[in-house]
Design an enzyme around this catalytic site. Sequence first.
Site, short mmCIF file in Angstrom:
data_model
loop_
_atom_site.label_atom_id
_atom_site.label_comp_id
_atom_site.label_asym_id
_atom_site.label_seq_id
_atom_site.Cartn_x
_atom_site.Cartn_y
_atom_site.Cartn_z
N TRP A 149 -10.15 -40.07 68.64
CA TRP A 149 -8.99 -40.94 68.45
C TRP A 149 -9.34 -42.33 67.97
O TRP A 149 -8.53 -42.99 67.35
CB TRP A 149 -8.21 -41.04 69.77
N ASN A 150 -10.57 -42.80 68.30
CA ASN A 150 -10.85 -44.20 67.94
C ASN A 150 -11.18 -44.29 66.46
O ASN A 150 -11.97 -43.52 65.96
CB ASN A 150 -12.01 -44.74 68.79
N GLY A 226 -17.43 -37.16 67.73
CA GLY A 226 -16.90 -37.07 69.09
C GLY A 226 -18.03 -37.13 70.08
O GLY A 226 -19.11 -37.65 69.79
N GLY A 227 -17.78 -36.60 71.26
CA GLY A 227 -18.77 -36.67 72.33
C GLY A 227 -19.79 -35.54 72.28
O GLY A 227 -19.53 -34.48 71.69
N GLU A 248 -21.63 -36.65 64.43
CA GLU A 248 -21.71 -38.09 64.71
C GLU A 248 -21.25 -38.29 66.15
O GLU A 248 -20.04 -38.21 66.43
CB GLU A 248 -20.80 -38.87 63.77
N LEU A 249 -22.19 -38.53 67.05
CA LEU A 249 -21.83 -38.55 68.46
C LEU A 249 -21.95 -39.96 69.04
O LEU A 249 -21.96 -40.93 68.30
CB LEU A 249 -22.70 -37.53 69.20
N CYS A 282 -18.52 -46.20 69.04
CA CYS A 282 -19.73 -45.41 69.25
C CYS A 282 -20.98 -46.26 69.16
O CYS A 282 -21.97 -45.97 69.79
CB CYS A 282 -19.78 -44.27 68.25
N GLU A 380 -22.76 -42.45 78.68
CA GLU A 380 -22.03 -42.88 77.49
C GLU A 380 -20.54 -42.80 77.79
O GLU A 380 -20.04 -41.74 78.12
CB GLU A 380 -22.38 -41.97 76.31
N GLU A 457 -23.23 -40.31 57.53
CA GLU A 457 -22.00 -40.54 56.79
C GLU A 457 -22.14 -41.89 56.08
O GLU A 457 -22.85 -42.77 56.56
CB GLU A 457 -20.81 -40.52 57.75
P1 NAD Z 1 -14.12 -35.66 72.14
O1 NAD Z 1 -15.46 -35.11 71.85
O2 NAD Z 1 -13.50 -35.39 73.46
O3 NAD Z 1 -13.04 -35.20 71.05
C1 NAD Z 1 -13.28 -35.33 69.66
C2 NAD Z 1 -12.46 -34.29 68.91
O4 NAD Z 1 -12.94 -32.99 69.23
C3 NAD Z 1 -10.97 -34.30 69.25
O5 NAD Z 1 -10.24 -34.12 68.06
C4 NAD Z 1 -10.83 -33.08 70.17
O6 NAD Z 1 -9.56 -32.51 70.16
C5 NAD Z 1 -11.85 -32.13 69.56
N1 NAD Z 1 -12.30 -31.08 70.46
C6 NAD Z 1 -12.32 -31.08 71.81
N2 NAD Z 1 -12.81 -29.93 72.28
C7 NAD Z 1 -13.11 -29.16 71.22
C8 NAD Z 1 -13.66 -27.85 71.04
N3 NAD Z 1 -14.00 -27.09 72.07
N4 NAD Z 1 -13.85 -27.40 69.79
C9 NAD Z 1 -13.52 -28.15 68.72
N5 NAD Z 1 -12.98 -29.38 68.81
C10 NAD Z 1 -12.78 -29.90 70.05
O7 NAD Z 1 -14.28 -37.22 71.91
P2 NAD Z 1 -13.26 -38.40 72.32
O8 NAD Z 1 -13.32 -38.62 73.78
O9 NAD Z 1 -11.95 -38.19 71.66
O10 NAD Z 1 -13.96 -39.62 71.53
C11 NAD Z 1 -14.98 -40.34 72.06
C12 NAD Z 1 -16.36 -39.83 71.66
O11 NAD Z 1 -16.55 -39.91 70.24
C13 NAD Z 1 -17.43 -40.70 72.26
O12 NAD Z 1 -18.46 -39.90 72.77
C14 NAD Z 1 -17.90 -41.52 71.08
O13 NAD Z 1 -19.15 -42.09 71.22
C15 NAD Z 1 -17.79 -40.58 69.95
N6 NAD Z 1 -17.73 -41.29 68.67
C16 NAD Z 1 -18.81 -41.23 67.80
C17 NAD Z 1 -18.76 -41.92 66.58
C18 NAD Z 1 -19.90 -41.87 65.58
O14 NAD Z 1 -19.65 -42.09 64.39
N7 NAD Z 1 -21.14 -41.61 65.96
C19 NAD Z 1 -17.63 -42.66 66.25
C20 NAD Z 1 -16.58 -42.70 67.15
C21 NAD Z 1 -16.64 -42.00 68.34
#
Ligand code: NAD
Length: 488
Positions: A149-150, A226-227, A248-249, A282, A380, A457
């Site tokens: 979302w961010n 995501g995470g 990208e985590l 992140c 994290e 990226e």
């Molecule tokens: P998240 O991992 O919970 O969710 C990210 C996305 O994955 C969402 O769209 C979610 O619906 C989807 N998702 C969830 N479960 C899934 C599954 N089983 N299969 C496929 N898709 C699934 O992350 P969050 O809490 O929304 O965001 C925060 C995380 O993102 C933090 O860990 C942060 O550090 C990371 N982040 C990384 C970067 C980067 O560029 N390195 C940038 C921004 C955020």
Amino acid sequence: MQQFQQYIGGAFSDGSARFESLDPATGDVWALMPEARSADVAAAVTAARDAFCAPAWADMTASARGKLLYRLADLIAENAQTLAQLETRDTGKIIRETSAQVAYVAEYYRYYAGLADKIEGAHLPIDKPDMDVWLRREPVGVVAAVVPWNSQLFLSAVKIGPALAAGCTVVLKASEDGPAPMLEFARIFDQAGFPPGVLNVITGFGPECGAVLTRHPDVDHVAFTGGPETARHIVRNSAENLASTSLELGGKSPFVVFEDADIESAVNAQISGIFAATGQSCVAGSRLIVANQIKDTFLARLKEKAECIVIGAPDDMATEVGPLCTRNQLTTAVDVIAASVEAGATVITGGTPIDRVGHFFRPTIIDCSDAPDAPCLTTEFFGPVLSVLGFDTEAEALDIANDTAFGLAAGVFTKDLTRAHRMIRGIQAGIVWVNTYRAVSPMAPFGGHGLSGHGREGGMQAALDYTKVKAVWVRTSDDPIPDPFVMR
Ligand code: NAD
């Protein structure tokens, strides 16, 4: 109440279901979102596959793809205010940041528009006199892009831009938290003139939408932000059809300040590094590693500045720190701080939620000098929480900086040139900022290693990563092939 629609095959529709979106500043429901389930996901992947194979896109010249991306960039710039307002409303990210970020998102699309007709193959000086061998770079195929979302407009631009420049088609799954800006983005994209199905935008929950998309047999590449825990699911999902992945985590990025640093600059960079975006970044510099010689002075200045931060409504231009996006994040921050204090850490400022409606949390600095195992140093999470450790020697600073399973970003503040170079070499991270922090550009690769993921990226390499190489062999001799049982 505002209602949003998904975008599949060039048409807008309601999803299989609907879900409510909360305003993080008030906790109130403000919009209804289309929830994609397996049927919607299947339709989106089919639309992307059809578009990938259809002559309207497959035979389009790279320059024409670039022109469409330029047009998209212009449309984003024209609609920047609406996009920024929607992102602020739905995620709680402050308007100051969303406005600046959306304007810059247009630049990312311009960069990839310009790259579209510069993705070149190669000719090989092959070791056989009667062969002409060259490499074609062809698009990878259908890309599933999954974002958190961010900063969704930004995080999707660094996927959609290079993927379309390379000739791929995309199904973008927006986060279930704050999807409004991406659904509005789809409306803007629709005006740019791309053939239908080149980009499809859906939103929904992890198991019912994200998982179905990332294990779909017709997806060739999964680009995920995501995470780390979700990333593990993604990798397992993509194993179904052996789709490639880029991940990208998160990070637990070190911010190292030596005794000779410009204190005022380092304090300002650290404030931005951890409190900008309310710590929901992140690359947040969440571990301050500061020379013991200046630790007290540095922390005093940091505390003073942190306590002057303007906390308020995200849509107020004066606000510097807004609410956290979800209640979950607030709870995590509370829990991690409690466990860290239990482990012996000392809260210097903040440490608690703010007593007002919405998910507001005080900018927090927590000294872990007496608690090197405090959970805030290793967990994290997204929140305005800075953990602090002191050091005596350069070697110690480097050891602490690298004492993490993540490897996304790092900051080094020093005026000593040779020391800066030693730190650059020694730090295990995908990005090192020296005497600055949190700078990004379309031209610069972005990403990490370890638990921070893999792939980059931004920059030229990102566009190449959306291509696959085809080696082409052409025999140039008219002589008959001599021996059919010898490999040539
Ligand atoms: P998240 O991992 O919970 O969710 C990210 C996305 O994955 C969402 O769209 C979610 O619906 C989807 N998702 C969830 N479960 C899934 C599954 N089983 N299969 C496929 N898709 C699934 O992350 P969050 O809490 O929304 O965001 C925060 C995380 O993102 C933090 O860990 C942060 O550090 C990371 N982040 C990384 C970067 C980067 O560029 N390195 C940038 C921004 C955020």
